[in-house]
Motif scaffolding. Structure first.
Motif, PDB file in Angstrom:
ATOM      1  N   PHE A 149       0.894  -1.057  -0.003  1.00  0.00           N
ATOM      2  CA  PHE A 149       0.359   0.242   0.028  1.00  0.00           C
ATOM      3  C   PHE A 149       0.938   1.360  -0.204  1.00  0.00           C
ATOM      4  O   PHE A 149       2.022   1.273   0.510  1.00  0.00           O
TER       5      PHE A 149
ATOM      6  N   TYR B 241      -3.053   0.402  -3.941  1.00  0.00           N
ATOM      7  CA  TYR B 241      -1.936  -0.564  -3.317  1.00  0.00           C
ATOM      8  C   TYR B 241      -2.412  -2.035  -4.201  1.00  0.00           C
ATOM      9  O   TYR B 241      -3.322  -1.941  -5.578  1.00  0.00           O
TER      10      TYR B 241
ATOM     11  N   ASN C 281      -5.590  -8.254   7.824  1.00  0.00           N
ATOM     12  CA  ASN C 281      -5.456  -7.338   6.992  1.00  0.00           C
ATOM     13  C   ASN C 281      -4.298  -6.081   7.905  1.00  0.00           C
ATOM     14  O   ASN C 281      -4.463  -5.488   6.757  1.00  0.00           O
ATOM     15  N   GLU C 282      -4.235  -6.989   8.431  1.00  0.00           N
ATOM     16  CA  GLU C 282      -2.657  -6.193   9.495  1.00  0.00           C
ATOM     17  C   GLU C 282      -1.636  -5.834   8.493  1.00  0.00           C
ATOM     18  O   GLU C 282      -0.945  -5.545   7.973  1.00  0.00           O
ATOM     19  N   GLN C 283      -1.004  -4.213   8.657  1.00  0.00           N
ATOM     20  CA  GLN C 283      -0.777  -3.408   7.688  1.00  0.00           C
ATOM     21  C   GLN C 283       0.828  -3.245   8.614  1.00  0.00           C
ATOM     22  O   GLN C 283       0.786  -2.868   9.944  1.00  0.00           O
TER      23      GLN C 283
ATOM     24  N   PHE D 148       3.414  -0.707   8.423  1.00  0.00           N
ATOM     25  CA  PHE D 148       4.061   0.675   7.803  1.00  0.00           C
ATOM     26  C   PHE D 148       5.819   0.613   7.757  1.00  0.00           C
ATOM     27  O   PHE D 148       6.526   0.573   8.822  1.00  0.00           O
TER      28      PHE D 148
ATOM     29  N   PHE E 236      -9.854  -1.832  14.821  1.00  0.00           N
ATOM     30  CA  PHE E 236      -8.057  -1.551  15.111  1.00  0.00           C
ATOM     31  C   PHE E 236      -7.462  -0.475  15.493  1.00  0.00           C
ATOM     32  O   PHE E 236      -8.956   1.038  15.601  1.00  0.00           O
TER      33      PHE E 236
ATOM     34  N   TYR F 219      -4.195   2.035  15.584  1.00  0.00           N
ATOM     35  CA  TYR F 219      -2.805   1.737  15.291  1.00  0.00           C
ATOM     36  C   TYR F 219      -2.408   3.176  15.496  1.00  0.00           C
ATOM     37  O   TYR F 219      -3.217   3.866  16.991  1.00  0.00           O
TER      38      TYR F 219
ATOM     39  N   GLN G 298       0.428   5.872  15.832  1.00  0.00           N
ATOM     40  CA  GLN G 298       2.084   6.511  15.209  1.00  0.00           C
ATOM     41  C   GLN G 298       2.896   7.857  15.873  1.00  0.00           C
ATOM     42  O   GLN G 298       2.631   8.496  16.599  1.00  0.00           O
TER      43      GLN G 298
ATOM     44  N   LEU H 153       2.819   3.677  11.192  1.00  0.00           N
ATOM     45  CA  LEU H 153       1.934   3.315  12.210  1.00  0.00           C
ATOM     46  C   LEU H 153       1.637   2.213  12.319  1.00  0.00           C
ATOM     47  O   LEU H 153       2.934   1.560  11.982  1.00  0.00           O
TER      48      LEU H 153
ATOM     49  N   LEU I  86       0.674  -1.165  14.774  1.00  0.00           N
ATOM     50  CA  LEU I  86      -0.680  -1.883  15.252  1.00  0.00           C
ATOM     51  C   LEU I  86      -0.799  -1.813  17.103  1.00  0.00           C
ATOM     52  O   LEU I  86       0.251  -2.652  17.383  1.00  0.00           O
TER      53      LEU I  86
ATOM     54  N   THR J 212     -12.109  -8.657  17.064  1.00  0.00           N
ATOM     55  CA  THR J 212     -12.563  -8.943  16.040  1.00  0.00           C
ATOM     56  C   THR J 212     -14.121  -9.001  15.709  1.00  0.00           C
ATOM     57  O   THR J 212     -14.734  -9.176  14.831  1.00  0.00           O
TER      58      THR J 212
ATOM     59  N   PHE K 127      -5.096   6.016  15.473  1.00  0.00           N
ATOM     60  CA  PHE K 127      -5.868   6.019  15.156  1.00  0.00           C
ATOM     61  C   PHE K 127      -6.214   4.982  15.042  1.00  0.00           C
ATOM     62  O   PHE K 127      -6.789   4.049  15.151  1.00  0.00           O
TER      63      PHE K 127
ATOM     64  N   TYR L 263     -12.197  -2.679   9.057  1.00  0.00           N
ATOM     65  CA  TYR L 263     -11.767  -3.665   8.312  1.00  0.00           C
ATOM     66  C   TYR L 263     -12.887  -4.388   7.731  1.00  0.00           C
ATOM     67  O   TYR L 263     -13.500  -5.300   8.702  1.00  0.00           O
TER      68      TYR L 263
ATOM     69  N   LYS M 233      -8.777  -3.096   2.001  1.00  0.00           N
ATOM     70  CA  LYS M 233      -8.131  -1.214   1.968  1.00  0.00           C
ATOM     71  C   LYS M 233      -9.243  -1.806   3.905  1.00  0.00           C
ATOM     72  O   LYS M 233     -10.763  -1.571   3.651  1.00  0.00           O
ATOM     73  N   THR M 234      -8.097  -0.766   4.652  1.00  0.00           N
ATOM     74  CA  THR M 234      -8.374  -0.838   5.832  1.00  0.00           C
ATOM     75  C   THR M 234      -8.561   0.531   5.883  1.00  0.00           C
ATOM     76  O   THR M 234      -8.058   1.150   4.918  1.00  0.00           O
TER      77      THR M 234
ATOM     78  N   PHE N 198      -8.793   4.121   8.249  1.00  0.00           N
ATOM     79  CA  PHE N 198      -8.862   4.772   9.047  1.00  0.00           C
ATOM     80  C   PHE N 198      -9.244   6.495   9.325  1.00  0.00           C
ATOM     81  O   PHE N 198      -9.834   6.659   8.356  1.00  0.00           O
TER      82      PHE N 198
END
Lengths: 118, 111
Positions: free
Chosen positions: A33, A48, A105-107, A109, B34, B36, B38, B44, B46, B51, B89, B93, B98-99, B101
């Motif tokens: 992404f 993405y 789908n943990e991203q 960065f 979630f 996140y 930063q 960022l 997690l 869930t 943040f 999901y 596509k998450t 935010f």
């Protein structure tokens, strides 16, 4: 694992110049992404990829922006020509998708590239 | 469509104060939620996740409970530290890779 690697960390350029940002995702991650972060607009998803194929580029602001992923370990985001309003922090993130240990789908960065266009 | 709304910042607290950052969402189906975080100069990462409804995510003293009836996922911590200063943040999901935010909430903690 080294995590997501981005280069350069900082880039200062003049309006009209071409800018290329680079990203190396975490090995084994199938999704990559590109995001842009500004104070005014927050975090925006630009594009993405899944298995090196662009899936959704609806967030790419203009034709001046392009992204490629020639192989599983490398991606570029190019701006040509650059403009002062492109100044932002650009993040690359990768994800293993929705299988195995990370089914949501943990991203992950990278540290970002701070771009300043004068 | 799917969206996340979180409280505007900045939030400024003294060390050891109680923290709440509000987050509400709109989504079709049953999203995963979630938080996140930063830290300055970083990307960022997690912080915690939940869930399904009534799940409580927790990590590093932070907690958030997935409340389906109020479509909320508020972040809380009982005693903040200077090192918690960061941007937080909220995200959701629903599938499709596509998450979504939220806008982020900046937290400053004073010693």
């Amino acid at each position: 694992d080294a995590g997501v690697i981005q280069s350069p960390r900082h880039e200062v350029t003049e309006m009209g110049q071409e800018v290329t940002l680079r990203c190396k995702p975490i090995s084994g991650h199938d999704y990559l992404f590109w995001y842009r972060q500004t104070m005014m607009r927050g975090l925006e998803l630009l594009i993405y990829f899944n298995n090196n194929v662009p899936i959704d580029d609806s967030g790419m602001p203009e034709d001046r922006f392009s992204a490629k992923m020639p192989n599983a370990s490398f991606s570029t985001l190019k701006i040509q020509p650059s403009e002062p309003r492109d100044s932002a922090v650009y993040f690359c993130a990768s994800s293993p998708g929705t299988s195995g240990e990370y089914p949501y789908n943990e991203q992950f960065f990278g540290p970002g590239t701070r771009l300043t266009v004068l | 469509g799917n969206s996340v709304t979180q409280m505007e910042g900045p939030v400024t607290l003294s060390e050891e104060a109680f923290l709440t950052i509000n987050c509400t969402y709109t989504a079709t189906g049953y999203p995963s939620l979630f938080w996140y975080v930063q830290y300055p100069g970083e990307g960022l990462q997690l912080l915690l996740k939940a869930t399904k409804a009534d799940d409580k995510g927790s990590n590093k003293g932070f907690e958030a409970t997935y409340r389906k009836e109020t479509t909320s996922f508020h972040l809380e911590k009982g005693s903040v530290q200077v090192s918690d200063s960061a941007v937080y943040f909220c995200a959701l999901y629903t599938g499709g890779f596509k998450t979504i935010f939220g806008a982020g909430t900046r937290l400053f903690v004073k010693a």
